[in-house]
Write an enzyme that holds these catalytic residues in place. Structure first.
Site, PDB file in Angstrom:
ATOM      1  N   HIS A 123       0.928  -1.103  -0.025  1.00  0.00           N
ATOM      2  CA  HIS A 123       0.048   0.110  -0.013  1.00  0.00           C
ATOM      3  C   HIS A 123       0.863   1.172   0.054  1.00  0.00           C
ATOM      4  O   HIS A 123       1.492   1.698   1.014  1.00  0.00           O
ATOM      5  CB  HIS A 123      -0.854  -0.023   1.177  1.00  0.00           C
ATOM      6  CG  HIS A 123      -1.932   1.083   1.153  1.00  0.00           C
ATOM      7  ND1 HIS A 123      -3.270   1.070   1.540  1.00  0.00           N
ATOM      8  CD2 HIS A 123      -1.672   2.622   0.899  1.00  0.00           C
ATOM      9  CE1 HIS A 123      -3.770   2.249   1.584  1.00  0.00           C
ATOM     10  NE2 HIS A 123      -3.081   3.124   1.164  1.00  0.00           N
ATOM     11  N   ASP A 130       1.220   2.642   3.577  1.00  0.00           N
ATOM     12  CA  ASP A 130       0.455   3.830   3.269  1.00  0.00           C
ATOM     13  C   ASP A 130       1.303   5.146   3.439  1.00  0.00           C
ATOM     14  O   ASP A 130       0.888   6.054   3.797  1.00  0.00           O
ATOM     15  CB  ASP A 130      -0.560   3.777   4.391  1.00  0.00           C
ATOM     16  CG  ASP A 130      -1.797   4.933   4.053  1.00  0.00           C
ATOM     17  OD1 ASP A 130      -1.983   5.158   2.663  1.00  0.00           O
ATOM     18  OD2 ASP A 130      -2.417   5.303   4.772  1.00  0.00           O
ATOM     19  N   HIS A 143     -10.656   0.905   1.606  1.00  0.00           N
ATOM     20  CA  HIS A 143     -10.550   2.142   2.535  1.00  0.00           C
ATOM     21  C   HIS A 143     -11.650   2.082   3.446  1.00  0.00           C
ATOM     22  O   HIS A 143     -12.955   2.314   3.268  1.00  0.00           O
ATOM     23  CB  HIS A 143     -10.313   3.507   2.104  1.00  0.00           C
ATOM     24  CG  HIS A 143     -10.100   4.528   3.316  1.00  0.00           C
ATOM     25  ND1 HIS A 143      -8.697   4.964   2.882  1.00  0.00           N
ATOM     26  CD2 HIS A 143     -10.843   5.061   4.003  1.00  0.00           C
ATOM     27  CE1 HIS A 143      -8.758   6.170   4.161  1.00  0.00           C
ATOM     28  NE2 HIS A 143     -10.226   5.767   4.820  1.00  0.00           N
ATOM     29  N   HIS A 168       1.638   5.406  -1.855  1.00  0.00           N
ATOM     30  CA  HIS A 168       1.213   6.451  -2.608  1.00  0.00           C
ATOM     31  C   HIS A 168       2.626   7.177  -3.134  1.00  0.00           C
ATOM     32  O   HIS A 168       3.212   7.542  -2.050  1.00  0.00           O
ATOM     33  CB  HIS A 168       0.498   7.559  -1.832  1.00  0.00           C
ATOM     34  CG  HIS A 168      -0.950   7.077  -1.359  1.00  0.00           C
ATOM     35  ND1 HIS A 168      -2.044   7.101  -1.787  1.00  0.00           N
ATOM     36  CD2 HIS A 168      -1.040   6.313  -0.067  1.00  0.00           C
ATOM     37  CE1 HIS A 168      -2.916   6.578  -1.256  1.00  0.00           C
ATOM     38  NE2 HIS A 168      -2.304   5.875   0.163  1.00  0.00           N
ATOM     39  N   HIS A 213      -4.816  -0.554   5.787  1.00  0.00           N
ATOM     40  CA  HIS A 213      -4.314   0.183   6.955  1.00  0.00           C
ATOM     41  C   HIS A 213      -5.411   0.051   8.129  1.00  0.00           C
ATOM     42  O   HIS A 213      -5.915   1.030   8.526  1.00  0.00           O
ATOM     43  CB  HIS A 213      -4.312   1.733   6.388  1.00  0.00           C
ATOM     44  CG  HIS A 213      -4.935   2.276   5.643  1.00  0.00           C
ATOM     45  ND1 HIS A 213      -6.480   2.281   5.716  1.00  0.00           N
ATOM     46  CD2 HIS A 213      -5.075   2.929   4.368  1.00  0.00           C
ATOM     47  CE1 HIS A 213      -6.919   3.028   4.770  1.00  0.00           C
ATOM     48  NE2 HIS A 213      -6.167   3.237   4.031  1.00  0.00           N
ATOM     49  N   LYS A 272      -9.366  -0.671  -6.010  1.00  0.00           N
ATOM     50  CA  LYS A 272      -9.176   0.155  -4.510  1.00  0.00           C
ATOM     51  C   LYS A 272     -10.788   0.921  -4.331  1.00  0.00           C
ATOM     52  O   LYS A 272     -11.114   1.532  -5.043  1.00  0.00           O
ATOM     53  CB  LYS A 272      -8.210   1.111  -4.396  1.00  0.00           C
ATOM     54  CG  LYS A 272      -8.301   1.994  -3.242  1.00  0.00           C
ATOM     55  CD  LYS A 272      -7.535   1.224  -1.900  1.00  0.00           C
ATOM     56  CE  LYS A 272      -7.528   1.972  -0.827  1.00  0.00           C
ATOM     57  NZ  LYS A 272      -6.808   3.042  -0.533  1.00  0.00           N
TER      58      LYS A 272
HETATM   59  C1  NCD Z   1      -3.746   9.123   1.789  1.00  0.00           C
HETATM   60  C2  NCD Z   1      -3.251   9.974   0.692  1.00  0.00           C
HETATM   61  O1  NCD Z   1      -2.785  11.054   1.116  1.00  0.00           O
HETATM   62  O2  NCD Z   1      -3.168   9.650  -0.648  1.00  0.00           O
HETATM   63  N1  NCD Z   1      -3.625   9.848   3.194  1.00  0.00           N
HETATM   64  C3  NCD Z   1      -3.814   9.069   4.187  1.00  0.00           C
HETATM   65  O3  NCD Z   1      -3.788   9.816   5.442  1.00  0.00           O
HETATM   66  N2  NCD Z   1      -3.648   7.809   4.365  1.00  0.00           N
HETATM   67  C4  NCD Z   1      -4.952   8.479   1.334  1.00  0.00           C
HETATM   68  C5  NCD Z   1      -5.344   7.058   2.052  1.00  0.00           C
HETATM   69  O4  NCD Z   1      -4.995   6.212   1.899  1.00  0.00           O
HETATM   70  O5  NCD Z   1      -6.351   7.379   2.859  1.00  0.00           O
HETATM   71 ZN    ZN Z   2      -3.308   5.175   1.421  1.00  0.00          ZN
END
Ligand code: NCD
Ligand code: ZN
Length: 350
Positions: A16, A253, A138, A18, A176, A101
């Site tokens: 996971h 995450d 999520h 970003h 998460h 997702k």
């Molecule tokens: C994530 C993001 O910034 O893309 N932020 C977070 O707080 N985890 C989005 C997500 O996974 O909820």
């Molecule tokens: Zn995330």
């Protein structure tokens, strides 16, 4: 007994992650690629990655931004919307997209294109059951009347359990997880009658409770979604992650935001952990006296869940403290990592 100083584990994967897009990719990717062989790349771009063609184009941009010679493999995921068709699901499976997702509309960063009502996605979900492609969730409800600290637990009763009953063949990853209710739900999920279940756990939810957001003032770099919870929940997550139960695996995450968008009157949600993810996890496992369980959680159970081969190369961690820098470059701005300016107890040495 002498203290363990070095551990060698199978190279881990991040299930996971970003990494955003465009000018941000080169700065961010190296951090992940130096520790992980593969990562699931979350699709919450603006606009979101909703089709196979968009995912293929994004994957090509990621590959082009990788450090020279890197073997890192991005695993692509599509963003489920009210309009995702069954044929897009089949096409996704054929093209090696690893999952869809679910972002409930309004739940988190860039979720406004998310699902407003899962019943609108029935055809896509049936196609996912039929071709065995997992749904990553999520797990938070969004209603204004539901306390932010209860949103995950309410999601289990109101959304997740009914979803599993409506679609008993659906493979699901509860992303998460942050509560003892979620850990217990995943542990006890009846996977003989309903679909296979997994859950990812972040380093921040293993190391911190919600006090971290408010220690001596508001600390925006500890704000992520789902938000950190009470100590009893952190303890339940540590127990799940270090239990050796293969339903629980690593997903950082890591969610970078430009410094000024977090240190802001309305700061974004997300903790940046990609640079030091494995030292953070090692610390959490060591605190629980469970370093021997790190390899399963970090390097084996996720690959098994996704039906992918385990990695063969290694990662070596040493008990050696080092400083987390105050910030890293992120395009024309900077990103502040979790625990900036503090010491880590573990280092990556190979
Ligand atoms: C994530 C993001 O910034 O893309 N932020 C977070 O707080 N985890 C989005 C997500 O996974 O909820
Ligand atoms: Zn995330």
């Amino acid at each position: 007994m002498s203290e363990i100083k070095t551990i060698e584990i199978t190279k881990p994967d991040d299930w996971h992650l970003h990494i955003r897009d465009g000018e941000f990719l080169p700065d961010l990717l190296g951090h992940t690629a130096s520790q992980f062989s593969r990562a699931i790349i979350m699709p919450n771009l603006r606009p979101p990655v909703t089709t196979v063609d968009l995912a293929n184009a994004y994957k090509a941009r990621i590959k082009a931004a990788l450090p020279k010679g890197s073997q890192f493999e991005p695993l692509m995921v599509l963003y489920l919307t009210d309009n995702t068709s069954a044929s897009e699901v089949k096409k996704a499976k054929e093209h090696g997209v690893v999952a869809f997702k679910l972002y409930p509309a309004g739940a988190t960063t860039n979720s406004d294109a998310g699902v407003t009502d899962l019943k609108k996605c029935s055809a896509a979900l049936e196609a996912m059951e039929a071709c065995g492609i997992p749904l990553l969730v999520h797990g938070e409800v969004t209603g204004i009347e539901i306390d932010i600290f209860d949103r995950e637990a309410v999601f289990i009763d109101q959304v997740l359990e009914p979803l599993r009953i409506r679609h008993p063949g659906l493979k699901i990853v509860f992303e998460h997880i942050t509560t003892k209710q979620a850990a217990q739900y995943v542990k006890e999920a009846d996977t003989a009658r309903y679909g296979v279940m997994g859950a990812t756990i972040t380093p921040q939810h293993l190391l911190f409770n919600r006090n971290a957001i408010f220690t001596g003032g508001i600390r925006p770099h500890y704000y992520c979604l789902p938000v950190l919870k009470r100590e009893e929940h952190r303890q339940a997550l540590v127990e799940a992650a270090t239990s050796g139960n293969s339903r629980f695996f690593l997903g950082t995450d890591s969610a970078p935001h430009i410094k000024g968008t977090k240190e802001n009157a309305c700061g974004c949600a997300g903790c940046y952990t990609a640079w030091h993810a494995m030292p953070l996890y090692a610390e959490a496992f060591e605190n629980a006296n469970a370093l021997e369980r790190l390899q399963g959680f970090a390097s084996e159970f996720g690959a098994d869940f996704y039906g992918l081969p385990r990695n063969t190369s290694k990662l070596i961690l040493k008990k050696e403290s080092h400083l987390v820098p105050d910030e890293f470059p992120m395009g024309s701005g900077t990103v502040v990592p979790l625990r900036a300016g503090e010491m880590l107890t573990w280092s990556i040495v190979g």
